[in-house]
Design a protein around this motif. Structure first.
Motif, PDB file in Angstrom:
ATOM      1  N   GLN A  99     101.087  68.520  24.366  1.00  0.00           N
ATOM      2  CA  GLN A  99     100.551  68.739  23.026  1.00  0.00           C
ATOM      3  C   GLN A  99      99.338  67.861  22.736  1.00  0.00           C
ATOM      4  OE1 GLN A  99     104.096  68.093  20.730  1.00  0.00           O
ATOM      5  NE2 GLN A  99     105.063  69.978  21.434  1.00  0.00           N
ATOM      6  N   THR A 100      99.315  66.660  23.300  1.00  0.00           N
ATOM      7  CA  THR A 100      98.172  65.778  23.082  1.00  0.00           C
ATOM      8  C   THR A 100      96.949  66.253  23.851  1.00  0.00           C
ATOM      9  OG1 THR A 100      99.634  63.878  22.737  1.00  0.00           O
ATOM     10  CG2 THR A 100      97.347  63.409  23.320  1.00  0.00           C
ATOM     11  N   VAL A 101      97.133  66.577  25.118  1.00  0.00           N
ATOM     12  CA  VAL A 101      95.998  66.964  25.954  1.00  0.00           C
ATOM     13  C   VAL A 101      95.426  68.304  25.521  1.00  0.00           C
ATOM     14  CG1 VAL A 101      95.346  67.631  28.287  1.00  0.00           C
ATOM     15  CG2 VAL A 101      96.758  65.618  27.914  1.00  0.00           C
ATOM     16  N   LEU A 102      96.298  69.260  25.178  1.00  0.00           N
ATOM     17  CA  LEU A 102      95.839  70.601  24.816  1.00  0.00           C
ATOM     18  C   LEU A 102      95.594  70.741  23.317  1.00  0.00           C
ATOM     19  CD1 LEU A 102      98.223  72.645  27.142  1.00  0.00           C
ATOM     20  CD2 LEU A 102      95.859  71.974  27.563  1.00  0.00           C
ATOM     21  N   ARG A 103      95.954  69.720  22.531  1.00  0.00           N
ATOM     22  CA  ARG A 103      95.746  69.713  21.073  1.00  0.00           C
ATOM     23  C   ARG A 103      96.321  70.964  20.434  1.00  0.00           C
ATOM     24  NH1 ARG A 103      90.356  68.781  22.717  1.00  0.00           N
ATOM     25  NH2 ARG A 103      89.984  66.587  23.156  1.00  0.00           N
ATOM     26  N   VAL A 166      97.172  77.753  26.502  1.00  0.00           N
ATOM     27  CA  VAL A 166      98.408  78.163  25.830  1.00  0.00           C
ATOM     28  C   VAL A 166      98.598  79.668  25.919  1.00  0.00           C
ATOM     29  CG1 VAL A 166      99.560  78.314  23.593  1.00  0.00           C
ATOM     30  CG2 VAL A 166      98.471  76.178  24.287  1.00  0.00           C
ATOM     31  N   LEU A 167      97.530  80.435  25.696  1.00  0.00           N
ATOM     32  CA  LEU A 167      97.664  81.895  25.762  1.00  0.00           C
ATOM     33  C   LEU A 167      98.094  82.354  27.155  1.00  0.00           C
ATOM     34  CD1 LEU A 167      94.640  83.261  23.698  1.00  0.00           C
ATOM     35  CD2 LEU A 167      97.059  83.269  23.089  1.00  0.00           C
ATOM     36  N   ILE A 168      97.459  81.803  28.181  1.00  0.00           N
ATOM     37  CA  ILE A 168      97.840  82.184  29.543  1.00  0.00           C
ATOM     38  C   ILE A 168      99.241  81.694  29.869  1.00  0.00           C
ATOM     39  CG2 ILE A 168      97.281  81.785  31.975  1.00  0.00           C
ATOM     40  CD1 ILE A 168      94.340  81.864  31.177  1.00  0.00           C
ATOM     41  N   GLY A 169      99.598  80.517  29.365  1.00  0.00           N
ATOM     42  CA  GLY A 169     100.951  80.018  29.581  1.00  0.00           C
ATOM     43  C   GLY A 169     102.002  80.931  28.969  1.00  0.00           C
ATOM     44  N   VAL A 170     101.731  81.429  27.761  1.00  0.00           N
ATOM     45  CA  VAL A 170     102.677  82.361  27.132  1.00  0.00           C
ATOM     46  C   VAL A 170     102.776  83.647  27.943  1.00  0.00           C
ATOM     47  CG1 VAL A 170     103.075  83.776  25.077  1.00  0.00           C
ATOM     48  CG2 VAL A 170     102.363  81.393  24.825  1.00  0.00           C
ATOM     49  N   ALA A 171     101.629  84.127  28.458  1.00  0.00           N
ATOM     50  CA  ALA A 171     101.653  85.335  29.286  1.00  0.00           C
ATOM     51  C   ALA A 171     102.468  85.107  30.554  1.00  0.00           C
ATOM     52  CB  ALA A 171     100.223  85.749  29.639  1.00  0.00           C
ATOM     53  N   VAL A 172     102.287  83.946  31.178  1.00  0.00           N
ATOM     54  CA  VAL A 172     103.067  83.630  32.380  1.00  0.00           C
ATOM     55  C   VAL A 172     104.553  83.555  32.049  1.00  0.00           C
ATOM     56  CG1 VAL A 172     103.519  81.819  34.097  1.00  0.00           C
ATOM     57  CG2 VAL A 172     101.169  82.493  33.579  1.00  0.00           C
ATOM     58  N   ARG A 233      94.509  58.459  23.812  1.00  0.00           N
ATOM     59  CA  ARG A 233      94.075  58.145  22.433  1.00  0.00           C
ATOM     60  C   ARG A 233      92.603  58.504  22.243  1.00  0.00           C
ATOM     61  NH1 ARG A 233      97.512  53.684  23.542  1.00  0.00           N
ATOM     62  NH2 ARG A 233      99.390  53.752  22.235  1.00  0.00           N
ATOM     63  N   ILE A 234      91.794  58.264  23.269  1.00  0.00           N
ATOM     64  CA  ILE A 234      90.371  58.625  23.158  1.00  0.00           C
ATOM     65  C   ILE A 234      90.204  60.144  23.190  1.00  0.00           C
ATOM     66  CG2 ILE A 234      88.131  58.400  24.281  1.00  0.00           C
ATOM     67  CD1 ILE A 234      88.997  55.688  25.314  1.00  0.00           C
ATOM     68  N   LEU A 235      90.989  60.847  24.010  1.00  0.00           N
ATOM     69  CA  LEU A 235      90.899  62.307  24.060  1.00  0.00           C
ATOM     70  C   LEU A 235      91.252  62.936  22.725  1.00  0.00           C
ATOM     71  CD1 LEU A 235      92.445  63.239  27.555  1.00  0.00           C
ATOM     72  CD2 LEU A 235      90.076  63.534  26.810  1.00  0.00           C
ATOM     73  N   GLN A 236      92.083  62.267  21.925  1.00  0.00           N
ATOM     74  CA  GLN A 236      92.427  62.797  20.610  1.00  0.00           C
ATOM     75  C   GLN A 236      91.200  62.889  19.699  1.00  0.00           C
ATOM     76  OE1 GLN A 236      95.717  60.022  19.678  1.00  0.00           O
ATOM     77  NE2 GLN A 236      97.032  61.825  19.476  1.00  0.00           N
ATOM     78  N   LEU A 237      90.136  62.155  20.029  1.00  0.00           N
ATOM     79  CA  LEU A 237      88.920  62.187  19.219  1.00  0.00           C
ATOM     80  C   LEU A 237      88.076  63.429  19.501  1.00  0.00           C
ATOM     81  CD1 LEU A 237      87.872  58.449  19.684  1.00  0.00           C
ATOM     82  CD2 LEU A 237      89.139  59.445  17.772  1.00  0.00           C
ATOM     83  N   GLY A 238      88.390  64.167  20.583  1.00  0.00           N
ATOM     84  CA  GLY A 238      87.597  65.331  20.962  1.00  0.00           C
ATOM     85  C   GLY A 238      86.905  65.098  22.291  1.00  0.00           C
ATOM     86  N   ASP A 239      86.585  66.209  22.991  1.00  0.00           N
ATOM     87  CA  ASP A 239      86.000  66.091  24.324  1.00  0.00           C
ATOM     88  C   ASP A 239      84.652  65.384  24.296  1.00  0.00           C
ATOM     89  OD1 ASP A 239      88.219  67.385  25.156  1.00  0.00           O
ATOM     90  OD2 ASP A 239      87.215  69.254  25.749  1.00  0.00           O
ATOM     91  N   ASP A 240      83.788  65.752  23.344  1.00  0.00           N
ATOM     92  CA  ASP A 240      82.450  65.162  23.301  1.00  0.00           C
ATOM     93  C   ASP A 240      82.522  63.658  23.029  1.00  0.00           C
ATOM     94  OD1 ASP A 240      81.375  67.634  23.798  1.00  0.00           O
ATOM     95  OD2 ASP A 240      81.017  68.094  21.678  1.00  0.00           O
ATOM     96  N   ALA A 241      83.354  63.290  22.064  1.00  0.00           N
ATOM     97  CA  ALA A 241      83.478  61.863  21.751  1.00  0.00           C
ATOM     98  C   ALA A 241      84.068  61.096  22.927  1.00  0.00           C
ATOM     99  CB  ALA A 241      84.359  61.680  20.511  1.00  0.00           C
ATOM    100  N   ALA A 242      85.076  61.706  23.590  1.00  0.00           N
ATOM    101  CA  ALA A 242      85.683  61.033  24.735  1.00  0.00           C
ATOM    102  C   ALA A 242      84.672  60.856  25.870  1.00  0.00           C
ATOM    103  CB  ALA A 242      86.885  61.843  25.216  1.00  0.00           C
TER     104      ALA A 242
END
Length: 348
Positions: A99-103, A166-172, A233-242
């Motif tokens: 949930q953290t990595v995929l937000r 998430v969408l592909i995971g649900v399909a799988v 924790r840094i990834l929670q700020l967004g990809d660009d910020a990280a």
């Protein structure tokens, strides 16, 4: 302007107190963690002593227990308690990482098809290979890894976005559930019961060897989670910020997903796909302690599995697998998440 308005306008404004806010946050974290750990210890005590075995436990601790008392506690209840706690830690940390990595609050191994891949492989091992015990666990482990790799490769497009993953995971998940349904529909009646019990998720009566396998897996993976925590924790700020802060986003995301899959695969291989523990533990922990909340998530997972297993074994008319109780708890939470997400004008 009245005298009161003048006094209000000229009154000194409260000075921000960062140190005070930090002290209150630390105090709240200690109180919440203490309460969660106390709940886990209470559930462990009840699990070991329910049915009038409190005296047996005290005699076992003092070295005065008889053979019968030692068998019940050391061979039946203690391994079950240890495996349940380990499964709770593994699934809760896995869900928190996803949930953290995929937000995305829906990102969980049991929603995305990782646990479903384990179930399909385990069912194939039982029905087609005639395997049992460790053979089924190894097949489930491989099935979870294969499903996760397939999701990652299908979701890759110059990187992985949480929404597409998430969408592909649900399909799988739908595909592996269809495969599981096909195998069950072609199986004999005696084999179907074994498959259904495994795919529901059950702590059962594990041997100490199985507990040791999960303990080794946790000993190898949990330190990895701790090392990943600063980058998460840094990834929670967004990809660009990280990326601006020097984090290699794709490498960090792939590493975290790999650890999350390994945790889910290890737990599922030994206890089956215990539903919704990975899904609900981290959100519950974050409501109690906002932030990454990895340690609170793990303790919530332990409390959830122990409470569900206790209810499954002793509060119902007949004992049932623990996955049935966690499913009853988790499904309403999923519906609530979808409902509140829609009211707020966003998807869950």
């Amino acid at each position: 302007m009245t005298a009161a308005a003048v006094a209000a306008a000229t009154a000194p404004r409260p000075v921000p107190d960062p140190a005070g806010a930090l002290r209150r946050a630390v105090r709240r974290r200690r109180l919440v963690l203490t309460a969660l750990v106390a709940a886990g210890l209470l559930l462990a005590w009840v699990t070991l002593t329910v049915g009038g075995h409190a005296g047996d436990l005290l005699r076992l601790v003092s070295g005065q227990a008889g053979a019968g008392e030692s068998f019940v506690l050391e061979r039946l209840r203690l391994p079950r308690l240890a495996l349940g706690a380990g499964v709770g830690v593994a699934l809760a940390l896995s869900g928190a990482l996803f949930q953290t990595v995929l937000r995305n609050p829906l990102a969980s191994p049991d929603i995305l098809g990782v646990s479903g891949g384990a179930s399909l492989a385990a069912a194939a091992a039982i029905l087609l290979g005639g395997l049992s015990g460790a053979g089924v666990s190894l097949a489930a482990l491989a099935g979870a890894v294969v499903a996760a790799v397939a999701i990652y490769l299908l979701a890759w497009r110059d990187g992985v976005s949480g929404y597409r993953f998430v969408l592909i995971g649900v399909a799988v998940a739908f595909v592996v559930n269809a495969g599981l349904g096909y195998l069950v529909s072609r199986a004999g009646i005696n084999d179907v019961r074994e498959v259904l019990v495994w795919t529901v998720g059950s702590i059962g009566t594990p041997a100490w060897d199985e507990v040791a396998v999960l303990a080794v897996a946790l000993a190898a993976l949990v330190p990895g989670v701790a090392l990943l925590a600063p980058r998460l924790r840094i990834l929670q700020l967004g990809d660009d910020a990280a990326a601006g802060l020097g984090v290699r986003v794709e490498a960090a995301r792939l590493t975290a997903l790999g650890v999350a899959v390994a945790l889910a695969a290890a737990a599922t291989a030994l206890a089956g796909p215990v539903a919704f523990v990975a899904f609900v533990s981290a959100p519950v922990a974050r409501r109690l302690l906002p932030g990454l909340a990895l340690v609170p998530s793990a303790v919530v997972g332990v409390v959830l599995v122990l409470a569900a297993d206790l209810a499954a074994q002793h509060l119902l008319a007949q004992p049932v697998p623990v996955g049935i109780v966690t499913g009853v708890v988790g499904a309403p939470y999923l519906l609530w998440l979808l409902a509140t997400g829609n009211r707020e004008g966003r998807g869950a």
